[in-house]
Each structure stands twice: as structure tokens, then as C-alpha cells.
Design a protein around this motif. Structure first.
Motif, short mmCIF file in Angstrom:
data_model
loop_
_atom_site.label_atom_id
_atom_site.label_comp_id
_atom_site.label_asym_id
_atom_site.label_seq_id
_atom_site.Cartn_x
_atom_site.Cartn_y
_atom_site.Cartn_z
N UNK A 42 32.88 -20.17 10.16
CA UNK A 42 33.91 -20.91 9.42
C UNK A 42 35.28 -20.62 10.02
N UNK A 43 36.17 -21.60 9.93
CA UNK A 43 37.58 -21.45 10.31
C UNK A 43 38.43 -21.80 9.10
N UNK A 44 39.42 -20.98 8.81
CA UNK A 44 40.29 -21.28 7.68
C UNK A 44 41.64 -20.61 7.77
N UNK A 45 42.62 -21.18 7.11
CA UNK A 45 43.94 -20.60 6.95
C UNK A 45 44.56 -21.18 5.69
N UNK A 46 45.61 -20.56 5.24
CA UNK A 46 46.22 -21.01 3.98
C UNK A 46 45.32 -20.65 2.81
N UNK A 47 44.87 -21.68 2.07
CA UNK A 47 44.06 -21.41 0.88
C UNK A 47 42.67 -22.06 0.94
N UNK A 48 42.29 -22.64 2.10
CA UNK A 48 40.99 -23.32 2.17
C UNK A 48 40.46 -23.30 3.60
N UNK A 49 39.17 -23.56 3.72
CA UNK A 49 38.53 -23.66 5.03
C UNK A 49 38.99 -24.93 5.74
N UNK A 50 39.25 -24.80 7.05
CA UNK A 50 39.70 -25.95 7.83
C UNK A 50 38.53 -26.65 8.51
N UNK A 51 37.38 -26.00 8.56
CA UNK A 51 36.20 -26.58 9.19
C UNK A 51 35.25 -25.48 9.63
N UNK A 52 34.31 -25.85 10.45
CA UNK A 52 33.36 -24.84 10.95
C UNK A 52 32.88 -25.23 12.34
N UNK A 53 32.33 -24.25 13.02
CA UNK A 53 31.73 -24.44 14.33
C UNK A 53 30.26 -24.03 14.24
N UNK A 54 29.37 -24.93 14.65
CA UNK A 54 27.93 -24.65 14.62
C UNK A 54 27.48 -24.18 16.00
N UNK A 55 26.76 -23.08 16.03
CA UNK A 55 26.26 -22.54 17.29
C UNK A 55 24.75 -22.37 17.21
#
Length: 521
Positions: A326-339
Motif C-alpha cells: 500500500x501507498x498512502x499519505x495524509x489521511x488515506x491510502x493513495x493506491x497500491x502496487x501489486x507484486x
């Protein structure tokens, strides 16, 4: 490593029925240094990069453990208090304290060694066909020589029978073909360690593959990038992730940095600050904002919410066997990267060629169900088993052989060693494979390329055909020569020439295997 025993706690922990209550009674300040051997209940501190010495339960600390040696899982597994760890696995990032539960002969690595030893005892041995036939031809020739002398009274005829019957061609029929086939296999990247391995391979009806490092590359790669509801593109999300993970030593982090570098054509920017949270992910300062990259638990600990729409896309990615960062900043997740651990480029074509030989490919992996199902579907494998322990692989091999389907096992890890030893034929990846796996196998694949496996299967059958032709020719020649010697047509000199000619023809026929390769359809 620091090892110690907590006063009175050791016996309580080893006999406690309630693990959580035992962990609550743990006091990290009561660890004392000692150099004596571990016993059940001892508290051990495992530092980053160290191998876990015994089986136990984590009582303090968070980390990621590489369990590939025992389970074949391609990625490190996050561990926290209450989780079990096994001897032989490797602690990668954070230090932790663990309570020993199984030590010495009871540990996982020792049980693995015993499995390899017992697997060897259960393997059937091949009895050479020529050895059985040679006994009868010798008896027949001796009886014929005695009877010929008693009936005709001519010692020359009896001597001629003894000259022509000598089963040199029969004895040469098998070893010459095997040596020529081994030479052929070596030219195609196979090191045959057991003389009768190719003879056994001709009986195989199933080839069981380990997944990680055998059918796949063994390294995670970015398969998709998904941006959430924030005003950020997928390209921007990958660039931020690459910068956040640039100083990470985790395999997932390195894969993200490699993908970001390849996509942008340049290395990601350095983060202003960086901190690794063992078992969770990383926290970095990128472009003036604090970025969290890692598990859902990392985001939850810092108050970042995961939108429902993003969660549904995560579930879809996991159903295809992907691991999520997961990637996030502020108060919520900004998205994700699937590997995911990608399959080898030639794996699909190789398995298709294996099926053309009449052999069924099977997937046996320690990975979870979703990853196994996704790889099996991608490669067209209909029979697979996920979450396999070494004992499960042995059980599948035994069941297959009881059903009359001889098994060839292809693997690379310590967890594959018992199956490599028990199977009718074991093939280990010689480059990336562990020393234990290579020692347990009958054949080593020197360059780790499974593309030549169909050729090896066909070669083993061609070798058996050559052996049978050699045996049939040598026996037919011997019986004809014996009949001619009984009738007086052959004398000892001519009989010797016939005998040697048979040996030469057998050797020439076997030598044809050196350059043999099946014709393309």
C-alpha cells in the motif's frame, strides 16, 4: 546472538496451554547471556541476518523471516509476537526475542534431515534387465556344450559353443547405451549423478514441479500499479513508491525501485528521511510529505484509511496470487502496487512439450492457494497442491506411485530434498538450488533452464529402446551362433570373429545416442 533462560518462566512457557497468557508473563529484562546449548523454554534473541537456531514462538519484536528454505515461499513472511518461527529460516530485518519450543533432534531442520534419510530407504531400486537374461543364456550355452559333446563326441563343436556363447555383447548392451545417453544429457545441461537415473526416468508418468525458483524466477516483480481516489496518476504513484523504497533492503522494496527506474529511465529521487518498520514497511519523507509504504497494518497504525473501492481491487489482485504494498499519505491510502513471482519465459512451452511426451505436469508448492492457483492456470496445469509441507509432497509421491504413476520431482530448496530423494527420479536446479537438494537428487540441471526437460524424457525412452534392441540383437546372434556351432558349420576361429562382430555392432548402435535428438513435429 544472546541466549538465556527466564527464572521459572521456561517451564511455564513450555507447558502452558495458553500462549497469550504466557507471553504476557514474559519479561525481556530477565534475559541473561549464556553459551550453553538451548533447551525448551530458553529465550533467544535473533538479530537481522541470522538464521533462526531452533523452533519457537516470538515473544517480543517484529520482523520479516525468509522461510523459503522450509516452505518454498518466494517472499519473506512478516512475524510479530505470538507467531511461530522454524529453525533454518533466516531473520531478515528486525531483531526479536523468541521462546524455544523444539530444540535439537526435535527441531524442524533435524526432522527435515530424517525425512531425507527415510525417503532414500523407501525408493525402489532397478534390477538390470541384462543381468537377469545373462544368467539364462549362460546356463543354456553350458548345457548345449555338454549335450553336444555327449551326442557327437566332437570336442571342437563343444569348444566352439563355449567361444560363441560368451555374452560380451549382452553385457555391453546396457552400460554402453547408458554412457552414451549420459553424454547426450550432459550436452543439454544435465549432470546425471546416478547411473540408473535415466533408466528410471523412462518409467515416469508424472513430473512434479516446485513453484518458486523452478517454474518461476524466484524474485518478485511489479505486475500492476493501482491509484486510488486521490488526484494522483499511476505513473506518479510508482515514482513516489520508488523514492520511498529507495533505501529499503526488502525484496518487495527492491522490486518497486527496479520497476520505477525502468519506467522512468532514471533512478528515483532520494527520500529526505527514511525509516524501516520491520514486519510493516517503510516510512519516508518524499517531496515534502510523509509517505507510508507497506502493509495495511502500517497504514492503520498511522490512521490512514483504505477506501472500499480500493479494497475491492486489492482483493482481485490477491486472487491472482499477488502481494500488495500500500501507498498512502495524509489521511488515506493513495493506491497500491501489486507484486508477484513471475513464471519463467519458457515455462509454458516447456510444460506443453512435457505433456506431448505423455507425462502429466503437477505443481507442488508451499505457497498459498491463490498464488498456486494463478500459476497453475497460467501454465495450464490441472493438478496442483498448495501450502505443501515436505511431508505433503512425500505423501503425494507415494500415492502416485501406488497408483502406478512413477514420479519425477523437480525442485531447488531444502524443503524439496525429501521429495527429490523419494521420487523415482529427482532433478535439482544446480545453480540456484541448495546443496542439500542437489545432494538428494539423481540429476542436476546445471544452468537452471528447464526447457530441455522434454528432451531428457524422450532421451530416457530412446535409451531404453536402444538397450532392448542391443539385448535382442546380442541374444539372437548368440543363439544362431550356438545352433551353427552345434551343427558343425562354425569352427572356433570363425566363432570368435562372429562373437567380436556382435560386440562391435552393439557399441556402434549405442554410440548413435550421443547426438540423438527427437525430430521436430
Amino acid at each position: 546472538m544472546i541466549k538465556g533462560a527466564t527464572c521459572g518462566f521456561a517451564n511455564q512457557l513450555s507447558h502452558s496451554r495458553n500462549r497469550e497468557s504466557a507471553l504476557r508473563r514474559y519479561d525481556a529484562t530477565r534475559i541473561c547471556s549464556t553459551r550453553t546449548g538451548s533447551v525448551t523454554g530458553d529465550i533467544l534473541r535473533v538479530l537481522p541476518g541470522e538464521a533462526v537456531p531452533v523452533d519457537g514462538v516470538i515473544v517480543s519484536g517484529q520482523t520479516s523471516v525468509n522461510q523459503a528454505v522450509m516452505t518454498g515461499e518466494s517472499l519473506p513472511v512478516d512475524k510479530s509476537p505470538g507467531d511461530e518461527v522454524s529453525s533454518g529460516t533466516v531473520n531478515q530485518f528486525g531483531s526479536f526475542d523468541m521462546a524455544a519450543t523444539r530444540v535439537g533432534e526435535d527441531s524442524s531442520i533435524q526432522r527435515m534431515i530424517r525425512l531425507v534419510q527415510s525417503a532414500d530407504a523407501g525408493k525402489a531400486k532397478i534390477v538390470n534387465l541384462a543381468d537377469r537374461w545373462a544368467v539364462w543364456i549362460v546356463v543354456i550355452a553350458l548345457v548345449a556344450a555338454v549335450l553336444t559333446y555327449l551326442v557327437t563326441g566332437e570336442i571342437i563343436r563343444s569348444v566352439t559353443i563355449l567361444v560363441v556363447f560368451c555374452p560380451c555383447a549382452l553385457v555391453l548392451a546396457t552400460p554402453t547405451a547408458i554412457m552414451a545417453a549420459i553424454g547426450n544429457a550432459t550436452r543439454h545441461g544435465f549432470l546425471v549423478r546416478e547411473g540408473d537415473a535415466l533408466e528410471r526416468l523412462a518409467q515416469v508418468r508424472r513430473v512434479c514441479f516446485d513453484k518458486t525458483g523452478t517454474l518461476t524466477t524466484g524474485e518478485p516483480q511489479v505486475v500492476s500499479v493501482c491509484a486510488g481516489e486521490k488526484d494522483v496518476s499511476e505513473d506518479a504513484l510508482l515514482a513516489v513508491a520508488g523514492a520511498a523504497e529507495k533505501r529499503s533492503e526488502h525484496p518487495l522494496g527492491r522490486a518497486i525501485v527496479a520497476a520505477a527506474t525502468e519506467h522512468a529511465g532514471a533512478a528515483p529521487k532520494d527520500p529526505t528521511s527514511f525509516a524501516m518498520v520491520p514486519g510493516r514497511g517503510v516510512v519516508a519523507e518524499v517531496g515534502g510529505r510523509t509517505v507510508y509504504a507497506g502493509s495495511a497494518a502500517l497504514l492503520a497504525e498511522h490512521g490512514l484509511a483504505i477506501p472500499d473501492a480500493l479494497g475491492r481491487r486489492v482483493d482481485a489482485a490477491r486472487a491472482e496470487g499477488a502481494t500488495i504494498t500500500y501507498l498512502g499519505w495524509g489521511d488515506a491510502a493513495a493506491g497500491f502496487i501489486a507484486l508477484a513471482d513471475r513464471v519463467r519465459e519458457n515455462a509454458t512451452a516447456t510444460l506443453s512439450a512435457v505433456r506431448e511426451t505423455g507425462v502429466e505436469p503437477v505443481l507442488l508448492t508451499g505457497d498459498h492457494e491463490a498464488a498456486a492457483a494463478h500459476v497453475a492456470a497460467e501454465l495450464g496445469i490441472t493438478t496442483y497442491k498448495a501450502a505443501c509441507l515436505p511431508e505433503d509432497k512425500l505423501s503425494f509421491i507415494d500415492d502416485s506411485e501406488r497408483a502406478g504413476k512413477g514420479v519425477c520431482m523437480v525442485g531447488d530448496g531444502v524443503n524439496d530434498a525429501p521429495a527429490l530423494k523419494r521420487a523415482l527420479v529427482g532433478i535439482a536446479m544446480g545453480g540456484i538450488g541448495s546443496d542439500i537438494a542437489v545432494d538428494a537428487a539423481d540429476i542436476a540441471l546445471v544452468n537452471d533452464d528447464i526447457a530441455e526437460l522434454p528432451h531428457l524424457l524422450r532421451l530416457s525412452r530412446r535409451m531404453m529402446t536402444t538397450i532392448k534392441i542391443n539385448l535382442t540383437f546380442s541374444m539372437t546372434l548368440n543363439f544362431i551362433a550356438i545352433a551353427l556351432a552345434i551343427s558343425g558349420v562354425l569352427n572356433p576361429v570363425v566363432g570368435a570373429l562372429v562373437h567380436n562382430a556382435g560386440s562391435v555392432l552393439v557399441i556402434v548402435n549405442s554410440a548413435l545416442l550421443l547426438g540423438w535428438r527427437a525430430r521436430a513435429r
